[in-house]
Design a protein around this motif. Structure first.
Motif, PDB file in Angstrom:
ATOM      1  N   ASN A  19      10.108  51.087  30.973  1.00  0.00           N
ATOM      2  CA  ASN A  19      10.901  51.618  32.082  1.00  0.00           C
ATOM      3  C   ASN A  19      11.872  50.555  32.592  1.00  0.00           C
ATOM      4  O   ASN A  19      13.045  50.850  32.858  1.00  0.00           O
ATOM      5  N   LEU A  20      11.402  49.332  32.728  1.00  0.00           N
ATOM      6  CA  LEU A  20      12.273  48.247  33.183  1.00  0.00           C
ATOM      7  C   LEU A  20      13.391  47.971  32.190  1.00  0.00           C
ATOM      8  O   LEU A  20      14.527  47.686  32.583  1.00  0.00           O
ATOM      9  N   GLU A  21      13.084  48.035  30.908  1.00  0.00           N
ATOM     10  CA  GLU A  21      14.118  47.836  29.880  1.00  0.00           C
ATOM     11  C   GLU A  21      15.201  48.915  29.980  1.00  0.00           C
ATOM     12  O   GLU A  21      16.385  48.624  29.869  1.00  0.00           O
ATOM     13  N   GLN A  22      14.778  50.170  30.212  1.00  0.00           N
ATOM     14  CA  GLN A  22      15.752  51.258  30.359  1.00  0.00           C
ATOM     15  C   GLN A  22      16.617  51.045  31.593  1.00  0.00           C
ATOM     16  O   GLN A  22      17.832  51.261  31.553  1.00  0.00           O
ATOM     17  N   GLN A  23      15.999  50.626  32.692  1.00  0.00           N
ATOM     18  CA  GLN A  23      16.762  50.353  33.902  1.00  0.00           C
ATOM     19  C   GLN A  23      17.750  49.212  33.689  1.00  0.00           C
ATOM     20  O   GLN A  23      18.874  49.246  34.181  1.00  0.00           O
ATOM     21  N   LYS A  24      17.325  48.206  32.935  1.00  0.00           N
ATOM     22  CA  LYS A  24      18.206  47.073  32.645  1.00  0.00           C
ATOM     23  C   LYS A  24      19.412  47.534  31.821  1.00  0.00           C
ATOM     24  O   LYS A  24      20.554  47.145  32.105  1.00  0.00           O
ATOM     25  N   GLN A  25      19.174  48.358  30.814  1.00  0.00           N
ATOM     26  CA  GLN A  25      20.274  48.861  29.989  1.00  0.00           C
ATOM     27  C   GLN A  25      21.234  49.718  30.807  1.00  0.00           C
ATOM     28  O   GLN A  25      22.454  49.604  30.662  1.00  0.00           O
ATOM     29  N   ALA A  26      20.701  50.553  31.695  1.00  0.00           N
ATOM     30  CA  ALA A  26      21.549  51.392  32.542  1.00  0.00           C
ATOM     31  C   ALA A  26      22.372  50.514  33.484  1.00  0.00           C
ATOM     32  O   ALA A  26      23.563  50.798  33.721  1.00  0.00           O
ATOM     33  N   ALA A  27      21.771  49.453  34.003  1.00  0.00           N
ATOM     34  CA  ALA A  27      22.502  48.551  34.895  1.00  0.00           C
ATOM     35  C   ALA A  27      23.606  47.817  34.149  1.00  0.00           C
ATOM     36  O   ALA A  27      24.699  47.609  34.682  1.00  0.00           O
ATOM     37  N   GLU A  28      23.350  47.416  32.894  1.00  0.00           N
ATOM     38  CA  GLU A  28      24.367  46.740  32.095  1.00  0.00           C
ATOM     39  C   GLU A  28      25.553  47.667  31.827  1.00  0.00           C
ATOM     40  O   GLU A  28      26.708  47.234  31.831  1.00  0.00           O
ATOM     41  N   ILE A  29      25.278  48.952  31.606  1.00  0.00           N
ATOM     42  CA  ILE A  29      26.357  49.927  31.374  1.00  0.00           C
ATOM     43  C   ILE A  29      27.187  50.084  32.649  1.00  0.00           C
ATOM     44  O   ILE A  29      28.422  50.123  32.597  1.00  0.00           O
ATOM     45  N   GLU A  30      26.526  50.163  33.806  1.00  0.00           N
ATOM     46  CA  GLU A  30      27.236  50.296  35.079  1.00  0.00           C
ATOM     47  C   GLU A  30      28.099  49.072  35.372  1.00  0.00           C
ATOM     48  O   GLU A  30      29.207  49.201  35.894  1.00  0.00           O
ATOM     49  N   VAL A  31      27.608  47.899  35.029  1.00  0.00           N
ATOM     50  CA  VAL A  31      28.373  46.674  35.267  1.00  0.00           C
ATOM     51  C   VAL A  31      29.615  46.633  34.379  1.00  0.00           C
ATOM     52  O   VAL A  31      30.662  46.139  34.789  1.00  0.00           O
ATOM     53  N   ALA A  32      29.510  47.181  33.183  1.00  0.00           N
ATOM     54  CA  ALA A  32      30.639  47.151  32.255  1.00  0.00           C
ATOM     55  C   ALA A  32      31.748  48.123  32.655  1.00  0.00           C
ATOM     56  O   ALA A  32      32.900  47.941  32.263  1.00  0.00           O
ATOM     57  N   LYS A  33      31.429  49.148  33.473  1.00  0.00           N
ATOM     58  CA  LYS A  33      32.444  50.117  33.889  1.00  0.00           C
ATOM     59  C   LYS A  33      33.459  49.445  34.802  1.00  0.00           C
ATOM     60  O   LYS A  33      33.124  48.570  35.586  1.00  0.00           O
ATOM     61  N   PRO A  34      34.732  49.888  34.712  1.00  0.00           N
ATOM     62  CA  PRO A  34      35.743  49.318  35.614  1.00  0.00           C
ATOM     63  C   PRO A  34      35.515  49.816  37.041  1.00  0.00           C
ATOM     64  O   PRO A  34      34.984  50.903  37.254  1.00  0.00           O
ATOM     65  N   PHE A  35      35.950  49.007  37.990  1.00  0.00           N
ATOM     66  CA  PHE A  35      35.827  49.349  39.401  1.00  0.00           C
ATOM     67  C   PHE A  35      36.812  50.466  39.720  1.00  0.00           C
ATOM     68  O   PHE A  35      38.014  50.321  39.497  1.00  0.00           O
ATOM     69  N   ALA A  36      36.334  51.586  40.225  1.00  0.00           N
ATOM     70  CA  ALA A  36      37.163  52.784  40.410  1.00  0.00           C
ATOM     71  C   ALA A  36      38.281  52.568  41.423  1.00  0.00           C
ATOM     72  O   ALA A  36      39.387  53.076  41.248  1.00  0.00           O
ATOM     73  N   GLN A  37      38.039  51.836  42.479  1.00  0.00           N
ATOM     74  CA  GLN A  37      39.029  51.645  43.532  1.00  0.00           C
ATOM     75  C   GLN A  37      39.705  50.281  43.428  1.00  0.00           C
ATOM     76  O   GLN A  37      40.130  49.719  44.435  1.00  0.00           O
ATOM     77  N   GLU A  38      39.832  49.756  42.212  1.00  0.00           N
ATOM     78  CA  GLU A  38      40.407  48.422  42.041  1.00  0.00           C
ATOM     79  C   GLU A  38      41.871  48.370  42.481  1.00  0.00           C
ATOM     80  O   GLU A  38      42.299  47.418  43.141  1.00  0.00           O
ATOM     81  N   GLU A  39      42.649  49.407  42.151  1.00  0.00           N
ATOM     82  CA  GLU A  39      44.061  49.435  42.546  1.00  0.00           C
ATOM     83  C   GLU A  39      44.193  49.515  44.063  1.00  0.00           C
ATOM     84  O   GLU A  39      45.013  48.822  44.662  1.00  0.00           O
ATOM     85  N   SER A  72      44.529  44.559  49.913  1.00  0.00           N
ATOM     86  CA  SER A  72      44.457  43.101  50.028  1.00  0.00           C
ATOM     87  C   SER A  72      45.853  42.505  50.191  1.00  0.00           C
ATOM     88  O   SER A  72      46.054  41.580  50.974  1.00  0.00           O
ATOM     89  N   ALA A  73      46.833  43.050  49.442  1.00  0.00           N
ATOM     90  CA  ALA A  73      48.207  42.568  49.568  1.00  0.00           C
ATOM     91  C   ALA A  73      48.755  42.878  50.963  1.00  0.00           C
ATOM     92  O   ALA A  73      49.403  42.029  51.591  1.00  0.00           O
ATOM     93  N   ARG A  74      48.484  44.065  51.466  1.00  0.00           N
ATOM     94  CA  ARG A  74      48.947  44.437  52.809  1.00  0.00           C
ATOM     95  C   ARG A  74      48.300  43.552  53.873  1.00  0.00           C
ATOM     96  O   ARG A  74      48.958  43.126  54.819  1.00  0.00           O
ATOM     97  N   LEU A  75      47.023  43.238  53.699  1.00  0.00           N
ATOM     98  CA  LEU A  75      46.331  42.353  54.633  1.00  0.00           C
ATOM     99  C   LEU A  75      46.956  40.965  54.618  1.00  0.00           C
ATOM    100  O   LEU A  75      47.147  40.348  55.670  1.00  0.00           O
ATOM    101  N   ALA A  76      47.315  40.478  53.439  1.00  0.00           N
ATOM    102  CA  ALA A  76      47.963  39.174  53.348  1.00  0.00           C
ATOM    103  C   ALA A  76      49.314  39.190  54.058  1.00  0.00           C
ATOM    104  O   ALA A  76      49.670  38.234  54.753  1.00  0.00           O
ATOM    105  N   GLU A  77      50.079  40.304  53.904  1.00  0.00           N
ATOM    106  CA  GLU A  77      51.368  40.424  54.602  1.00  0.00           C
ATOM    107  C   GLU A  77      51.173  40.402  56.110  1.00  0.00           C
ATOM    108  O   GLU A  77      51.893  39.706  56.834  1.00  0.00           O
ATOM    109  N   LEU A  78      50.216  41.177  56.597  1.00  0.00           N
ATOM    110  CA  LEU A  78      49.971  41.235  58.038  1.00  0.00           C
ATOM    111  C   LEU A  78      49.523  39.886  58.582  1.00  0.00           C
ATOM    112  O   LEU A  78      49.955  39.467  59.655  1.00  0.00           O
ATOM    113  N   ASN A  79      48.693  39.204  57.842  1.00  0.00           N
ATOM    114  CA  ASN A  79      48.259  37.870  58.274  1.00  0.00           C
ATOM    115  C   ASN A  79      49.441  36.919  58.336  1.00  0.00           C
ATOM    116  O   ASN A  79      49.545  36.109  59.257  1.00  0.00           O
TER     117      ASN A  79
END
Length: 170
Positions: free
Chosen positions: A78-98, A104-111
């Motif tokens: 069970n732990l091995e399966q959870q580890k594999q699922a976690a590795e797959i999730e880590v490999a996925k791109p961050f959905a809200q990266e853009e 972050s750019a707007r925050l830098a401008e305001l600062n």
């Protein structure tokens, strides 16, 4: 017999039983004597008054090792399966990266905009000799206001009764 002749609560070696080192001890927390089967790990077994019952308990503890091993293997799988699922999730791109990059750019401008006034005031800290510098208005003193209030006498207000609904004194 060894249980009755035990001098103190320390663990005492009795011998071997079915390939396991057999010890006896008194568990003061449970207030009972225990036989301890030892190999790589220790397996305590509660002891009773009947010798045959104690042997049966030891045999049942040894027979339960197969179930313990199966449970441990299932937990590991069970732990091995959870580890594999976690590795797959880590490999996925961050959905809200853009969106994160934009914010972050707007925050830098305001600062930067907020720090403009600070940068201007720090560059103007050394006043020029030809310019006449204005002193900032003094901040009002809280203590002076309190002392002034204490020194003033308040006007005496007329007694207002419960029946005066409109606030007029009668």
């Amino acid at each position: 017999l060894a249980r009755q002749e035990m001098p103190n609560a320390d663990m005492m070696l009795l011998g071997t039983y079915r390939g396991f080192e057999l010890n006896i001890r008194f568990d003061s927390f449970k207030n009972e004597h225990q036989a301890v089967l030892r190999a790589e790990l220790s397996y305590p077994v509660s002891l009773g008054d009947d010798a045959r019952g104690n042997i049966t308990r030891l045999d049942n503890a040894i027979d339960n090792f197969a179930d313990r091993i199966a449970d441990a293997e299932n937990a590991l799988q069970n732990l091995e399966q959870q580890k594999q699922a976690a590795e797959i999730e880590v490999a996925k791109p961050f959905a809200q990266e853009e969106e994160l990059a934009e914010k972050s750019a707007r925050l830098a401008e305001l600062n930067a905009l907020l720090n403009i006034d600070r940068d201007r005031s720090s560059s103007q800290d050394a006043p020029k000799e030809t310019e006449k510098t204005e002193s900032p208005a003094p901040r009002p003193s809280v203590l002076a206001a309190l002392e002034e209030k204490v020194n003033q006498s308040e006007p005496v207000k007329p007694f207002r009764s419960y029946y005066d609904k409109d606030g007029d004194a009668r």
